[in-house]
Design an enzyme around this catalytic site. Structure first.
Site, short mmCIF file in Angstrom:
data_model
loop_
_atom_site.label_atom_id
_atom_site.label_comp_id
_atom_site.label_asym_id
_atom_site.label_seq_id
_atom_site.Cartn_x
_atom_site.Cartn_y
_atom_site.Cartn_z
N ARG A 1 1.68 -1.22 -0.13
CA ARG A 1 -0.10 0.14 0.18
C ARG A 1 0.71 1.28 0.21
O ARG A 1 0.87 2.20 -0.85
CB ARG A 1 -0.70 -0.06 1.59
N TYR B 1 -16.84 16.26 -15.41
CA TYR B 1 -17.70 15.09 -15.62
C TYR B 1 -18.35 14.84 -14.80
O TYR B 1 -18.14 15.80 -13.31
CB TYR B 1 -16.04 14.35 -15.64
N ASP C 1 -7.15 18.85 -14.39
CA ASP C 1 -7.94 17.27 -14.90
C ASP C 1 -7.37 17.55 -16.24
O ASP C 1 -8.03 17.88 -17.63
CB ASP C 1 -9.13 17.41 -14.86
N LYS D 1 -8.33 6.44 -19.28
CA LYS D 1 -8.50 6.64 -20.37
C LYS D 1 -7.04 7.27 -21.51
O LYS D 1 -6.67 5.73 -21.91
CB LYS D 1 -8.92 8.06 -21.04
C1 LIG Z 1 -11.75 13.96 -17.26
C2 LIG Z 1 -12.62 13.22 -16.58
N1 LIG Z 1 -12.72 12.90 -15.38
C3 LIG Z 1 -12.15 11.94 -14.64
C4 LIG Z 1 -12.93 11.17 -14.27
C5 LIG Z 1 -12.47 9.65 -13.55
O1 LIG Z 1 -12.01 9.02 -13.42
P1 LIG Z 1 -12.21 7.22 -13.29
O2 LIG Z 1 -13.37 6.32 -14.20
O3 LIG Z 1 -10.56 6.83 -14.12
O4 LIG Z 1 -12.50 6.82 -12.16
C6 LIG Z 1 -13.05 11.06 -16.48
C7 LIG Z 1 -14.04 9.68 -15.90
O5 LIG Z 1 -14.43 8.81 -17.67
C8 LIG Z 1 -12.68 11.79 -16.83
O6 LIG Z 1 -13.84 11.75 -17.91
#
Ligand SMILES: Cc1ncc(COP(=O)(O)O)c(C=O)c1O
Length: 379
Positions: A46, A98, A170, A195
């Site tokens: 961890r 998101y 982000d 992604k």
């Molecule tokens: C722009 C963006 N930020 C954060 C996330 C969250 O990521 P995760 O699905 O890996 O938890 C996503 C998921 O689609 C996203 O598109």
């Protein structure tokens, strides 16, 4: 070292044990000690694991940071950033966000006494009126999901610096191939590595990258104390994904351009959201801060009909109707009923997530096949 070399070599060395070019998947929870505290830098997985360290080092390199911290999902990474705050603190966030991030902010952290202001960040003037002595963090998503607005990271960094706030970006949609927020003044870069970084739709992971040791130490503490880590096999997969990030992104951008331009000419289409289009409202900022414009393209149909949008996504054959984005294969989504269903209708429509909006994650297939697929589905 240039970016296309960094993805393959940046902070990456053959493994110490046998010189393996890819790090082994250290599938272990614990590490033998010769006497209490007598270990080789690893005690419990961890806290740290060598395969995860190899990934974190590579992530720091491609984002021009000094430290990276990997998590079990993008949301776990965002959760860790919010844990830098305390009750009474305030956050100014992009309003076109998101849905899962909005849900985490509004349904979890608001309950712990953190206040969020969701603001259109097209201009820095919009955010100034929300800054007070409790403000601690500016949260930026650019390009925004799913209407591809572009936020000027340098301008946001100037505001953050003036008021001594943290700026987190982000960078999931753009990836460091297209923009490097730390170089533009951000303090924290966040990724859903699920992604483009992973790139093959086979792993869920998140990451944070920073350029200050003091901030890295606080985030490492949270990673270990809260425990939302990623496993060694997932770390291996994302490290492998990163090695082809530059060539995949190049093709995503090329195909995204052809798809956006096709949709733009289509008589049934009302709006096309892709920052590379010259009439995109933030095209100039996109051009200044991004190397290219990415493979995410959203569009609405004339008449804004919910059922028609559903029919289109159901008819697609090469684009798979699915959540997520950023893999080699093309995906289509209907945000109002899928990714953004957790945002109230009125709030989502204000940011352009209307009933007919369809979001495409344009993959790296032959673009002629993608256009043919869109043609047969839209009619
Ligand atoms: C722009 C963006 N930020 C954060 C996330 C969250 O990521 P995760 O699905 O890996 O938890 C996503 C998921 O689609 C996203 O598109």
């Amino acid at each position: 070292m240039k970016f296309n070399t960094k993805t393959i070599h940046g902070n990456q060395k053959p493994d110490k044990a046998y010189g393996s070019v890819m790090p082994p998947i250290y599938q272990t929870t614990t590490y033998a000690q010769t006497s209490p505290g007598g270990h080789k830098g690893y005690q419990y997985s961890r806290s740290a694991n060598p395969t995860r360290t190899a990934l974190e080092d590579a992530l720091a390199s491609i984002e021009n940071g000094t430290h990276a911290i990997a998590f079990g999902s993008g949301l776990a990474a965002i959760d860790a950033v919010l844990k830098l705050l305390k009750s009474g603190d305030e956050v100014i966030s992009t309003n076109d966000l998101y849905g899962g991030t909005y849900r985490l902010f509004s349904k979890i952290f608001e309950g712990f006494g953190i206040k969020f202001h969701y603001v259109g960040m097209e201009s820095t003037a919009n955010i100034s009126s929300y800054i007070n002595e409790n403000t601690k963090l500016i949260w930026v998503e650019t390009p925004t999901n799913p209407t591809m607005k572009i936020i000027d990271i340098k301008a946001m960094a100037a505001v953050a610096k003036t008021h001594n706030l943290l700026l987190a970006v982000d960078n999931t949609f753009a990836t460091p191939y297209l923009q490097q927020p730390l170089d533009l003044g951000a303090d924290i870069v966040m990724h859903s590595a699920t992604k483009y970084l992973g790139g093959h739709s086979d792993v869920v992971m998140g990451a944070l990258v920073v350029k200050a040791k003091s901030l890295a130490d606080r985030l490492y503490f949270i990673q270990n104390a809260s425990g939302a880590i990623c496993g060694p096999h997932d770390s291996f997969l994302v490290l492998r994904g990163i090695k082809t990030l530059h060539i995949r992104m190049q093709r995503h951008c090329e195909n995204g351009k052809v798809v956006a331009e096709y949709l733009k000419r289509h008589p049934k289409i009302e709006n096309v959201y892709w920052p590379g289009l010259e009439d995109h409202p933030n095209h100039a900022i996109a051009k200044a801060q991004m190397k290219d414009f990415g493979g995410m393209v959203s569009f609405t149909t004339k008449g804004n009909n919910y059922e028609e949008a559903i029919k289109i996504v159901e008819k697609l054959r090469i684009f798979t109707l699915a959540e997520s984005l950023g893999g080699v294969e093309s995906l289509a989504g209907h945000p109002a009923s899928m990714t953004h269903a957790s945002i109230p209708k009125e709030a989502r429509e204000k940011t352009g997530v209307v009933d007919s909006l369809i979001r495409l994650s344009v993959g790296i297939e032959d673009v002629d096949d993608l256009i043919a697929d869109l043609k047969q589905a839209i009619g």
